[in-house]
Scaffold this active site. Structure first.
Site, mmCIF file in Angstrom:
data_model
loop_
_atom_site.group_PDB
_atom_site.id
_atom_site.type_symbol
_atom_site.label_atom_id
_atom_site.label_comp_id
_atom_site.label_asym_id
_atom_site.label_seq_id
_atom_site.Cartn_x
_atom_site.Cartn_y
_atom_site.Cartn_z
ATOM 1 N N GLN A 16 -11.639 -4.902 2.337
ATOM 2 C CA GLN A 16 -12.738 -4.202 1.006
ATOM 3 C C GLN A 16 -13.049 -4.560 0.436
ATOM 4 O O GLN A 16 -14.235 -5.977 -0.301
ATOM 5 C CB GLN A 16 -12.069 -3.017 0.965
ATOM 6 C CG GLN A 16 -13.392 -2.429 -0.584
ATOM 7 C CD GLN A 16 -12.302 -1.435 -0.668
ATOM 8 O OE1 GLN A 16 -11.463 -1.239 -1.035
ATOM 9 N NE2 GLN A 16 -13.228 -0.387 -1.911
ATOM 10 N N TYR A 43 -2.336 -5.133 9.319
ATOM 11 C CA TYR A 43 -3.601 -5.038 8.269
ATOM 12 C C TYR A 43 -4.485 -6.113 8.209
ATOM 13 O O TYR A 43 -4.071 -7.375 7.727
ATOM 14 C CB TYR A 43 -3.150 -5.126 6.570
ATOM 15 C CG TYR A 43 -2.275 -3.220 6.673
ATOM 16 C CD1 TYR A 43 -2.337 -3.103 7.079
ATOM 17 C CD2 TYR A 43 -1.242 -3.794 5.057
ATOM 18 C CE1 TYR A 43 -0.826 -1.429 7.083
ATOM 19 C CE2 TYR A 43 -0.553 -2.640 4.950
ATOM 20 C CZ TYR A 43 -0.224 -1.756 5.647
ATOM 21 O OH TYR A 43 0.407 -0.479 5.552
ATOM 22 N N ALA A 198 -3.770 9.774 -2.293
ATOM 23 C CA ALA A 198 -4.513 10.754 -1.763
ATOM 24 C C ALA A 198 -5.437 8.975 -1.528
ATOM 25 O O ALA A 198 -6.981 10.161 -0.656
ATOM 26 C CB ALA A 198 -4.451 11.564 -1.328
ATOM 27 N N ASN A 284 -2.870 2.736 -13.399
ATOM 28 C CA ASN A 284 -1.661 3.393 -12.412
ATOM 29 C C ASN A 284 0.151 3.114 -12.589
ATOM 30 O O ASN A 284 0.367 4.027 -12.633
ATOM 31 C CB ASN A 284 -2.189 3.428 -10.780
ATOM 32 C CG ASN A 284 -3.335 3.401 -9.972
ATOM 33 O OD1 ASN A 284 -3.907 4.046 -11.227
ATOM 34 N ND2 ASN A 284 -3.541 3.162 -8.931
HETATM 35 N N1 NAP Z 1 2.759 2.863 6.308
HETATM 36 C C1 NAP Z 1 1.804 2.918 7.037
HETATM 37 O O1 NAP Z 1 1.859 3.881 7.710
HETATM 38 C C2 NAP Z 1 1.056 3.327 5.915
HETATM 39 C C3 NAP Z 1 0.059 4.198 5.510
HETATM 40 C C4 NAP Z 1 -1.270 3.734 4.246
HETATM 41 C C5 NAP Z 1 -0.694 2.971 3.878
HETATM 42 N N2 NAP Z 1 -0.252 2.454 3.639
HETATM 43 C C6 NAP Z 1 0.664 1.551 2.345
HETATM 44 O O2 NAP Z 1 0.469 2.210 1.006
HETATM 45 C C7 NAP Z 1 -0.330 1.543 0.000
HETATM 46 C C8 NAP Z 1 -1.331 2.028 -0.488
HETATM 47 O O3 NAP Z 1 -2.074 3.499 0.339
HETATM 48 P P1 NAP Z 1 -3.567 3.831 -0.631
HETATM 49 O O4 NAP Z 1 -4.286 2.229 -0.780
HETATM 50 O O5 NAP Z 1 -4.093 4.816 0.546
HETATM 51 O O6 NAP Z 1 -2.988 4.689 -1.925
HETATM 52 P P2 NAP Z 1 -3.714 5.461 -2.956
HETATM 53 O O7 NAP Z 1 -3.138 4.465 -3.874
HETATM 54 O O8 NAP Z 1 -3.181 6.551 -2.459
HETATM 55 O O9 NAP Z 1 -5.127 4.564 -2.537
HETATM 56 C C9 NAP Z 1 -5.584 3.478 -3.089
HETATM 57 C C10 NAP Z 1 -6.973 3.791 -3.547
HETATM 58 O O10 NAP Z 1 -7.063 4.662 -4.728
HETATM 59 C C11 NAP Z 1 -8.131 3.771 -5.706
HETATM 60 N N3 NAP Z 1 -7.920 3.394 -6.529
HETATM 61 C C12 NAP Z 1 -6.835 3.795 -7.252
HETATM 62 N N4 NAP Z 1 -6.344 3.181 -8.220
HETATM 63 C C13 NAP Z 1 -7.978 4.424 -8.661
HETATM 64 C C14 NAP Z 1 -7.811 4.826 -10.594
HETATM 65 N N5 NAP Z 1 -7.143 4.413 -11.525
HETATM 66 N N6 NAP Z 1 -8.901 5.001 -10.472
HETATM 67 C C15 NAP Z 1 -10.174 5.458 -9.442
HETATM 68 N N7 NAP Z 1 -9.543 5.272 -8.428
HETATM 69 C C16 NAP Z 1 -8.074 4.459 -8.004
HETATM 70 C C17 NAP Z 1 -8.776 2.501 -4.423
HETATM 71 O O11 NAP Z 1 -9.705 3.060 -3.807
HETATM 72 P P3 NAP Z 1 -11.144 2.398 -4.241
HETATM 73 O O12 NAP Z 1 -11.508 1.581 -5.505
HETATM 74 O O13 NAP Z 1 -12.122 1.442 -3.148
HETATM 75 O O14 NAP Z 1 -11.809 3.589 -3.977
HETATM 76 C C18 NAP Z 1 -7.393 1.646 -3.997
HETATM 77 O O15 NAP Z 1 -7.554 1.235 -3.167
HETATM 78 C C19 NAP Z 1 -1.329 0.904 1.097
HETATM 79 O O16 NAP Z 1 -1.978 -0.646 0.307
HETATM 80 C C20 NAP Z 1 0.049 0.692 2.176
HETATM 81 O O17 NAP Z 1 0.897 -0.352 1.422
HETATM 82 C C21 NAP Z 1 1.229 2.371 3.848
#
Ligand code: NAP
Length: 322
Positions: A16, A43, A198, A284
């Site tokens: 991305q 990834y 989420a 965050n």
């Molecule tokens: N083990 C597994 O199967 C698995 C699965 C999923 C994830 N993970 C791990 O968990 C990590 C985090 O997952 P996730 O990216 O889904 O976590 P998340 O923290 O729920 O979502 C992150 C996304 O939310 C948006 N965001 C974050 N902070 C923000 C803010 N302050 N204001 C507005 N938008 C915000 C950004 O996307 P945008 O800016 O693009 O909108 C960011 O990329 C992954 O990188 C990975 O390491 C593991």
């Protein structure tokens, strides 16, 4: 020891966002006190590990903890996947090369593999630990029975024991609470949880009936939009908007409240956040150390209750290897 907030690069690095933005997020994370970084071999088709390796190059290796994972396919072959000895050892070596390091701090089984005897998987991990290539072993999205089995077999065989589980956990998705958490508490295993926001939905930036904000994950055609789609439901988005006054009363941005919420669970060792830009990292990390009082937790439940998923059967299980 890990930082309460960890930074992960799923969806973002190598996909991305451009390398400059990825490096800026890693720099922001380090500046903000994050020491724990999570990635996976799969990834961005292995590119995410390379981007993270480049971003951390030159940073004192002892000053951060590097987590990666193995299971999902990294190539077209039938042995380029799963938790067989062959794939674990080969994928570990490839991850070490891409991450430009000689050891992984936490190596995680990215899912349970029904096609490999658990003894074989645990012995392969144990061999990597003995070789010093891996320091600790964890799992991701395993159910309580699979975790119990791993703990028992490791004890019987004298293998290094798993120390962590990486499940999805957030205010809307609480499937670990009834079985996985009690099992892990008894076994001394911590949760390193993913998607505490989420995928961004719990920041409140997606409004019911409106187009997603430009540049957000919901607009990412490299896969992000597909993964977040399940949350972009008007009932969910409407309920999330109703959390905003609660966050205002607590004096916290809604996203900060959501990350702090997962950290209230004493079995949660760290929340892995994602970020597509450095400002998000800075916002965050404010969740670290925040205590939410019982009244606020109750009011959150009153708003979300009908939408919360609690079924432990929803832990992500695969009937066969992908
Ligand atoms: N083990 C597994 O199967 C698995 C699965 C999923 C994830 N993970 C791990 O968990 C990590 C985090 O997952 P996730 O990216 O889904 O976590 P998340 O923290 O729920 O979502 C992150 C996304 O939310 C948006 N965001 C974050 N902070 C923000 C803010 N302050 N204001 C507005 N938008 C915000 C950004 O996307 P945008 O800016 O693009 O909108 C960011 O990329 C992954 O990188 C990975 O390491 C593991």
């Amino acid at each position: 020891m890990v930082s309460e907030i960890a930074y992960g690069n799923w969806i973002t690095h190598g996909s991305q966002v451009e390398a400059d933005a990825a490096h800026a997020c890693v720099r922001a994370a380090l500046d903000a006190g994050i020491t724990t970084f999570d990635t996976a071999d799969v990834y961005a088709g292995t590119r995410a590990e390379s981007v993270l390796g480049d971003a951390l190059a030159g940073v004192r290796r002892e000053s951060y903890e590097l987590f990666t994972k193995v299971f999902w396919p990294t190539g077209p072959g039938r042995n380029d996947r799963g938790l067989s000895r062959k794939h674990i050892i080969e994928s570990c070596h490839a991850s070490l090369r891409r991450l430009q390091t000689d050891h992984i701090d936490l190596y995680q089984a990215h899912r349970f593999d029904v096609e490999t005897p658990l003894e074989e998987t645990l012995r392969a991990f144990d061999d990597l630990v003995r070789q010093g290539k891996v320091l600790y072993v964890g799992v991701s999205e395993w159910n309580a029975e699979q975790i119990s089995d791993a703990v028992r077999i490791a004890a019987e065989m004298g293998f290094d024991r798993i120390v962590s589980n990486q499940p999805q956990y957030n205010m809307l998705w609480r499937v670990i609470e009834s079985e996985v958490v009690p099992t892990c508490e008894r076994a001394g295993i911590g949760q390193v949880v993913f998607s505490p926001l989420a995928q961004g939905v719990l920041t409140g930036k997606y409004k019911p009936g409106e187009q997603p904000p430009p540049g957000s994950r919901a607009t990412d055609r490299n896969g992000g939009a597909d993964f977040i789609a399940r949350w972009l439901d008007d009932d969910v988005l409407t309920a999330v908007q109703r959390l905003q006054p609660l966050a205002d009363d607590a004096g916290l941005p809604l996203g900060t409240l959501a990350i702090a919420w997962v950290l209230q669970n004493p079995n949660v060792s760290a929340a892995i956040i994602g970020a597509s830009r450095p400002e998000q990292v800075h916002a965050n990390v404010q969740a670290a150390g925040v205590r939410l009082d019982d009244d606020l937790l109750k009011r959150i439940d009153e708003v979300l209750d009908p939408l919360v998923e609690r079924d432990p059967g929803k832990t992500q299980q695969l009937a066969q290897r992908p």
